[in-house]
Design a protein around this motif. Structure first.
Motif, PDB file in Angstrom:
ATOM      1  N   UNK A  27      27.565 -11.064 -24.750  1.00 55.90           N
ATOM      2  CA  UNK A  27      28.556 -11.883 -25.742  1.00 55.90           C
ATOM      3  C   UNK A  27      29.796 -10.902 -25.903  1.00 55.90           C
ATOM      4  N   UNK A  28      30.416 -11.142 -27.369  1.00 53.23           N
ATOM      5  CA  UNK A  28      31.527 -10.661 -27.773  1.00 53.23           C
ATOM      6  C   UNK A  28      31.537  -8.892 -27.990  1.00 53.23           C
ATOM      7  N   UNK A  29      30.129  -8.531 -28.316  1.00 55.57           N
ATOM      8  CA  UNK A  29      29.858  -7.210 -28.561  1.00 55.57           C
ATOM      9  C   UNK A  29      29.353  -6.486 -27.030  1.00 55.57           C
ATOM     10  N   UNK A  30      29.379  -7.003 -26.242  1.00 60.73           N
ATOM     11  CA  UNK A  30      29.153  -6.440 -24.748  1.00 60.73           C
ATOM     12  C   UNK A  30      27.720  -6.815 -24.297  1.00 60.73           C
ATOM     13  N   UNK A  31      27.102  -6.119 -23.701  1.00 63.58           N
ATOM     14  CA  UNK A  31      25.823  -6.238 -22.686  1.00 63.58           C
ATOM     15  C   UNK A  31      24.986  -5.375 -23.557  1.00 63.58           C
ATOM     16  N   UNK A  32      23.770  -5.905 -24.069  1.00 63.23           N
ATOM     17  CA  UNK A  32      22.892  -5.111 -24.646  1.00 63.23           C
ATOM     18  C   UNK A  32      21.297  -5.419 -24.116  1.00 63.23           C
ATOM     19  N   UNK A  33      20.381  -4.360 -24.126  1.00 59.89           N
ATOM     20  CA  UNK A  33      19.069  -4.728 -23.378  1.00 59.89           C
ATOM     21  C   UNK A  33      18.116  -4.186 -24.552  1.00 59.89           C
TER      22      UNK A  33
END
Length: 294
Positions: free
Chosen positions: A233-239
């Motif tokens: 999303x707007x905050x990037x890619x997180x796992x």
């Protein structure tokens, strides 16, 4: 809190009984199982009492932990709630929407506390990650892979209900328990398809506008087994981070959550109502797939 255990299978033996017996905030008061000999053996091993009649156990305790197949759990959870027992339940809550509705209704009417043990939700690192991503918001899409080797390796969990219901109902609840608090409730299940063995692929539309996909299996090659969640999303890619803790730690924290909910009367985020919502999504996906595990 005096707590009883319903069930004597692999999960009860490996996790539930040891955790309940060691938990400082619990008095492990007894065990009931559909196999009386197994209940006695498990109770003797942990220095507690085996009950021949489930209603006798319910009358003697403040709460019960359930480690039984979902269809059996649903029936007994209703009886336990009606007896005034708080509920530490396994996932999925029930094998049908009607069964899950009965549990949620019994919990509401009896005004007892309930916690459904979605393992990942009670592991410290994933729990913190889920809370952080839910507060961040603005997510566009997500993908969850939950791949087990229950039917391709040497697993004690190759039980009849898992053979009947497959990965959708066994590991699907884990994936949904992570995605729903981050991406929002499911507006609709937009697609579902089958892969090798009991593998299924499910596409979800969430109320906030995000979409997500699930890939679920209990028949993955052992070398390919594992779980992973990624959101973008707007905050990037997180796992989703891995946890240094195990299922026993998670169950102990779930028991803590049940005790807190029983004391203060505030529903836990993973209560029976949430378990019902997960069951509804699973049933919608199952309808698109045209039945059970195949």
């Amino acid at each position: 809190m005096r707590i009883g255990l319903l069930g004597t299978g692999p999960w009860a033996q490996m996790v539930h009984a040891p955790v309940l017996g060691a938990h400082e905030g619990l008095d492990f008061a007894g065990v009931w199982g559909r196999r009386p000999a197994a209940a006695k053996e498990l109770a003797d091993r942990h220095g507690t009492r085996a009950y021949d009649e489930v209603d006798a156990l319910l009358a003697d305790v403040d709460a019960v932990a359930v480690a039984l197949p979902p269809d059996v759990q649903a029936e007994l959870a209703v009886r336990a709630a009606e007896a005034g027992c708080h509920l530490l339940l396994d996932k999925p809550l029930a094998a049908t929407v009607a069964g899950a509705q009965a549990v949620a209704r019994a919990v509401r009417e009896a005004q007892v506390a309930s916690v459904v043990f979605f393992t990942t939700r009670f592991l410290p690192e994933p729990e913190a990650w889920i809370a952080q991503q839910a507060s961040t918001g603005g997510w566009f899409t997500g993908h969850a892979q939950w791949l087990g080797a229950v039917f391709t390796g040497d697993s004690p969990f190759a039980t009849p209900w898992r053979r009947e219901k497959g990965a959708l109902w066994d590991v699907g609840p884990h994936a949904l328990s992570v995605l729903l608090p981050v991406l929002g409730d499911v507006r609709r299940v937009s697609a579902a398809g089958r892969g090798p063995g009991d593998t299924v692929h499910v596409v979800l539309d969430h109320v906030g506008g995000a979409s997500s996909t699930l890939t679920l299996s209990l028949t993955a090659p052992p070398s390919a087994a594992g779980a992973a969640v990624e959101i973008r999303g707007g905050a990037g890619v997180v796992r989703l981070p891995e946890s240094a803790s195990d299922a026993a730690t998670a169950l102990g924290r779930a028991a803590d959550a049940l005790g807190a909910a029983a004391r203060d009367g505030r529903p836990h985020a993973c209560d029976a109502a949430f378990g019902l919502r997960v069951t509804e999504v699973l049933a919608e996906a199952e309808a698109l797939l045209g039945g059970g595990a195949g």
